[in-house]
Motif scaffolding. Sequence first.
Motif, PDB file in Angstrom:
ATOM      1  N   GLY A 102    -118.311 -29.771  21.173  1.00  0.00           N
ATOM      2  CA  GLY A 102    -118.376 -29.437  19.746  1.00  0.00           C
ATOM      3  C   GLY A 102    -119.645 -30.044  19.186  1.00  0.00           C
ATOM      4  N   LYS A 104    -120.144 -31.538  16.469  1.00  0.00           N
ATOM      5  CA  LYS A 104    -119.884 -32.835  15.838  1.00  0.00           C
ATOM      6  C   LYS A 104    -120.173 -33.986  16.796  1.00  0.00           C
ATOM      7  N   ILE A 107    -123.961 -34.388  17.130  1.00  0.00           N
ATOM      8  CA  ILE A 107    -124.499 -34.949  15.883  1.00  0.00           C
ATOM      9  C   ILE A 107    -124.213 -36.448  15.845  1.00  0.00           C
ATOM     10  N   TYR A 128    -122.217 -33.080   5.235  1.00  0.00           N
ATOM     11  CA  TYR A 128    -121.174 -33.353   6.233  1.00  0.00           C
ATOM     12  C   TYR A 128    -121.167 -34.869   6.490  1.00  0.00           C
ATOM     13  N   TYR A 131    -123.101 -37.182   9.421  1.00  0.00           N
ATOM     14  CA  TYR A 131    -124.519 -37.579   9.476  1.00  0.00           C
ATOM     15  C   TYR A 131    -124.661 -39.044   9.081  1.00  0.00           C
ATOM     16  N   ASN A 174    -128.846 -29.110   7.296  1.00  0.00           N
ATOM     17  CA  ASN A 174    -127.803 -28.163   7.659  1.00  0.00           C
ATOM     18  C   ASN A 174    -127.925 -26.890   6.816  1.00  0.00           C
ATOM     19  N   ASN A 178    -123.098 -26.390   4.500  1.00  0.00           N
ATOM     20  CA  ASN A 178    -121.777 -26.829   4.087  1.00  0.00           C
ATOM     21  C   ASN A 178    -122.003 -28.131   3.328  1.00  0.00           C
ATOM     22  N   ASP A 206    -128.390 -29.000  11.838  1.00  0.00           N
ATOM     23  CA  ASP A 206    -127.028 -28.563  12.120  1.00  0.00           C
ATOM     24  C   ASP A 206    -126.911 -27.088  11.728  1.00  0.00           C
ATOM     25  N   TYR A 209    -123.285 -22.697  11.016  1.00  0.00           N
ATOM     26  CA  TYR A 209    -122.860 -21.494  10.273  1.00  0.00           C
ATOM     27  C   TYR A 209    -123.828 -20.318  10.342  1.00  0.00           C
ATOM     28  N   SER A 237    -122.746 -24.258  17.345  1.00  0.00           N
ATOM     29  CA  SER A 237    -121.333 -24.456  17.589  1.00  0.00           C
ATOM     30  C   SER A 237    -120.659 -23.119  17.817  1.00  0.00           C
ATOM     31  N   SER A 239    -117.518 -22.959  17.308  1.00  0.00           N
ATOM     32  CA  SER A 239    -116.297 -23.165  16.523  1.00  0.00           C
ATOM     33  C   SER A 239    -116.084 -22.137  15.430  1.00  0.00           C
ATOM     34  N   LYS A 240    -117.065 -22.008  14.535  1.00  0.00           N
ATOM     35  CA  LYS A 240    -116.901 -21.155  13.367  1.00  0.00           C
ATOM     36  C   LYS A 240    -117.229 -19.705  13.732  1.00  0.00           C
ATOM     37  N   ARG A 248    -113.501 -27.138  21.296  1.00  0.00           N
ATOM     38  CA  ARG A 248    -114.516 -28.175  21.418  1.00  0.00           C
ATOM     39  C   ARG A 248    -115.661 -27.771  22.347  1.00  0.00           C
ATOM     40  N   TYR A 325    -117.745 -20.598   2.622  1.00  0.00           N
ATOM     41  CA  TYR A 325    -117.451 -21.469   1.484  1.00  0.00           C
ATOM     42  C   TYR A 325    -117.961 -20.877   0.186  1.00  0.00           C
TER      43      TYR A 325
HETATM   44  C1  LIG Z   1    -117.514 -27.458  11.274  1.00  0.00           C
HETATM   45  C2  LIG Z   1    -118.811 -28.166  11.175  1.00  0.00           C
HETATM   46  C3  LIG Z   1    -119.372 -28.794  12.283  1.00  0.00           C
HETATM   47  C4  LIG Z   1    -118.594 -29.103  13.537  1.00  0.00           C
HETATM   48  O1  LIG Z   1    -118.400 -28.134  14.371  1.00  0.00           O
HETATM   49  P1  LIG Z   1    -117.835 -28.399  15.813  1.00  0.00           P
HETATM   50  O2  LIG Z   1    -118.784 -27.671  16.692  1.00  0.00           O
HETATM   51  O3  LIG Z   1    -116.456 -27.860  15.813  1.00  0.00           O
HETATM   52  O4  LIG Z   1    -117.845 -29.877  16.122  1.00  0.00           O
HETATM   53  C5  LIG Z   1    -120.644 -29.310  12.191  1.00  0.00           C
HETATM   54  N1  LIG Z   1    -121.314 -29.275  11.034  1.00  0.00           N
HETATM   55  C6  LIG Z   1    -120.786 -28.725   9.943  1.00  0.00           C
HETATM   56  C7  LIG Z   1    -121.581 -28.730   8.688  1.00  0.00           C
HETATM   57  C8  LIG Z   1    -119.520 -28.174   9.977  1.00  0.00           C
HETATM   58  O5  LIG Z   1    -118.986 -27.679   8.851  1.00  0.00           O
END
Ligand SMILES: *Cc1c(COP(=O)(O)O)cnc(C)c1O
Length: 388
Positions: A102, A104, A107, A128, A131, A174, A178, A206, A209, A237, A239-240, A248, A325
């Motif tokens: 992931g 995160k 980072i 976030y 950081y 980022n 976010n 980062d 998104y 990532s 993830s999103k 992860r 968001y």
């Molecule tokens: C969700 C998010 C992440 C983390 O994403 P993972 O890859 O799931 O760890 C990192 N930075 C921001 C700004 C997020 O919103």
Amino acid sequence: MFRINIAQRVKELPPYLFKEIDKQKAEAIKAGSDIIDLGVGDPDLPTPNYIIEALSKAAADPTNHQYPSYAGMEAFNKEAALWLKKRFDTDIKSSEVITLIGSKEGIAHTPLAFINPGDIALIPDPGYPVYENSVRFAGGIPFYMPLKKENGFLPDFSAIPENIAGKAKLMFLNYPNNPTSATAEISFFNDLVLYAKKYNIIVCHDAAYTEVYYNGKKPTGFLEAEGAKEVGIEYHSLSKTYNMTGWRIGFAAGGSDIINALGKIKSNVDSGVFQAIQIAGIEALKGGEKYIEELNRIYEKRKRIILDALNSAGIKAYDPKATFYIWFEVPKGYSSAEFVSLLLSKANIVTIPGSGFGKAGEGYARISLTVSEERIKEAALRIKNAKF
Ligand SMILES: *Cc1c(COP(=O)(O)O)cnc(C)c1O
């Protein structure tokens, strides 16, 4: 009696972002309220089937049951490099990619590789929380860059004092952002590279998104800037993008010296991502394009519904070009925390106060579009009827 002495760095951690709102939410649920949670940014829709199938198959293969390489499978890093090349105007080799548990994780481990005790790191505010906290864990001192409305929620480098810039070792950024949902253009990233070069600051961008966007307009990446690789890395990532927050997996790409230093930290902390997940990740990256468009159309519908409701309630909200968001200004006379509290008590809707993301987030709040359209419609109705 045995005494547990908690380290100073743990004691100094700011309170958990969702603590206060979680408490209020729990109380409301206990009282029987029908709560709509537009707080946490965790996609509600499932991971697409083609990715789950790839995992099932790979999980059954014993060659995947042993320790993976801490830097990631060559095949995953290759696919990530290929994906970057296809998606962005950039030329990244697989040796310039490292797999992350992931983004995160990557980072949070980066400051350990570059920050000495007392060093300064430039941190976006709002931002976030990882950081700032990871910089503190490394003994560094955060210097906040306020993201102001009048600057399109981009940092103003000229407002950073010369002596701070001279001492700064790295900068977190980022975009798409976010919590503000702001995006950055290539001109901003080009300026960023020049600024980083001038003061010798490592850029840590980062990019969680980049694939959640509207009207088919794909956001720009930092690695597209001239010379970006020399000064920084970008975290991506799955993830999103593919509704894989629980899996992860992510990756960082950029300057190989930076990637290798991060790898050195990681090799002493973790042992990489389960290979079956990496193999499923390869399939995700290969086959995601059509799926991403479908997903973004779903968010687009939800976004319109909420924006209309906020509008008709007289609340100024920013129409996001990217991210799931909605960042909005809390009505005059309320702090962020007060208004979020009011939304919960009057409309049973959970949102996040902007102040939870940093001082400069005061006066704003964030709505996440990660609940079903049916619930989004219900939330919109409640906002319209609440009469703030
Ligand atoms: C969700 C998010 C992440 C983390 O994403 P993972 O890859 O799931 O760890 C990192 N930075 C921001 C700004 C997020 O919103």
